[in-house]
Write an enzyme that holds these catalytic residues in place. Structure first.
Site, mmCIF file in Angstrom:
data_model
loop_
_atom_site.group_PDB
_atom_site.id
_atom_site.type_symbol
_atom_site.label_atom_id
_atom_site.label_comp_id
_atom_site.label_asym_id
_atom_site.label_seq_id
_atom_site.Cartn_x
_atom_site.Cartn_y
_atom_site.Cartn_z
ATOM 1 C CG PHE A 231 -2.082 -0.927 1.135
ATOM 2 C CD1 PHE A 231 -2.043 -2.198 1.691
ATOM 3 C CD2 PHE A 231 -3.226 -0.538 0.448
ATOM 4 C CE1 PHE A 231 -3.124 -3.068 1.585
ATOM 5 C CE2 PHE A 231 -4.317 -1.397 0.342
ATOM 6 C CZ PHE A 231 -4.260 -2.660 0.912
ATOM 7 C CG HIS A 232 4.844 1.259 -0.892
ATOM 8 N ND1 HIS A 232 5.733 0.848 0.096
ATOM 9 C CD2 HIS A 232 5.114 0.451 -1.945
ATOM 10 C CE1 HIS A 232 6.495 -0.150 -0.344
ATOM 11 N NE2 HIS A 232 6.140 -0.425 -1.576
ATOM 12 C CG ASP A 233 2.345 6.417 -2.493
ATOM 13 O OD1 ASP A 233 2.218 6.354 -3.719
ATOM 14 O OD2 ASP A 233 3.450 6.580 -1.931
#
Ligand code: RIB
Ligand code: CA
Length: 296
Positions: A231-233
């Site tokens: 998912f990072h962001d």
């Protein structure tokens, strides 16, 4: 804007995880997106802009979108990540024929909205930091309305994801990163130290909504079996929505701007003071993000 919502300006390079991070922000009453600027990185800045437009539509065409830098602060081409995000910066091309137009100049857009804002703005930076660095250098007086910059980027106590030293966003513009980290604005760094651990697998598809499935099914097909979507962001946005899910520690960080470890973010006594996310509530975070994908 609700009394509890935070004004945010999203600078991004959509990119699949940026796409869902924008959706997450739109779906939350805790954030009010003042504007969006785009930067090259995962794909060309033009494609990133088309993807940002598709991310806000059809929900909210009132959010202004400004196209930003196609090259790094020092004028180099970005190295794209189409192998991860898909040939359109997304696994499937989004329909943008009937969507609003966008504005050309991110620097003008940020100045326009930052100068006229009657309340503080949080910048949420989800791509290479080129636009932000250029803005800080040219409009230091306009930064008075910016209360903090949340950056998805860096890898302090874990290896990088584009080289063993560096995380992709920082690696794509280390000079811009150094400028942003050493600015007067409080920096909150959400790096691979926490984002590595929050991902969706093929099995999660049955918990996703129609559009999420339309995008994620091809993504899983385009990747090898067992691949997981990080998912990072979304985690950078989530620090605004659910700050209690995260622990930040202030550390002195420097950015390598040359050599084999270019883009590395490392602890250094002579580095800039940066608030680094070190711990997060894994279960609560994944549950919140998957639930959000059910509504998309
Ligand atoms: O390293 C992950 C980061 O690089 C994310 O922002 C992803 O979208 C890419 O830009
Ligand atoms: Ca990104």
């Amino acid at each position: 804007m609700g009394h509890l919502s935070t004004n945010i300006w999203i600078d991004c390079d959509p990119g699949l995880d940026d796409f869902f991070a924008i959706k997450l922000a739109i779906n939350s009453v805790r954030v009010n997106i003042v504007g969006i600027s785009t930067v090259g990185g995962n794909c060309s800045v033009y494609q990133a802009t088309q993807n940002a437009i598709s991310a806000i539509s059809p929900f909210n065409n009132k959010i202004p979108i400004y196209m930003g830098s196609e090259r790094s602060y020092s004028g180099e081409n970005f190295r794209y990540a189409l192998d991860i995000h898909g040939r359109y910066g997304l696994p499937v091309k989004q329909n943008t024929t009937n969507l609003k137009s966008f504005n050309i100049d991110a620097q003008r857009g940020m100045k326009l909205f930052f100068d006229k804002s009657s309340s503080p703005i949080t910048i949420v930076a989800l791509g290479p930091l080129t636009n932000i660095a250029k803005f800080i250098k040219a409009n230091s007086e306009s930064m008075k309305n910016v209360e903090r910059i949340i950056v998805m980027g860096g890898a302090i106590s874990v290896p990088g994801n584009i080289t063993k030293y560096a995380e992709f966003n920082i690696w794509n513009d280390p000079k811009a990163s150094k400028i942003v980290f050493s600015s007067e604005i409080p920096i909150y760094l959400v790096g691979l130290d926490v984002t590595n651990y929050i991902h969706a697998s093929r099995q999660d598809l049955n918990k996703m909504g129609k559009l999420s499935c339309e995008i994620m099914e091809p993504w899983f097909k385009q990747n090898k079996p067992g691949a997981v979507f990080h998912f990072h962001d979304s985690l950078a946005v989530l620090t605004v929505i659910k700050p209690n899910y995260f622990t930040f520690e202030t550390k002195r960080i420097t950015v390598e701007t040359s050599g084999k470890s270019i883009g590395q973010t490392k602890l250094s006594q002579t580095g800039s003071l940066v608030n680094v996310a070190t711990v997060l509530s894994h279960g609560l975070t994944k549950k919140y993000l998957i639930k959000n994908m059910l509504s998309i």
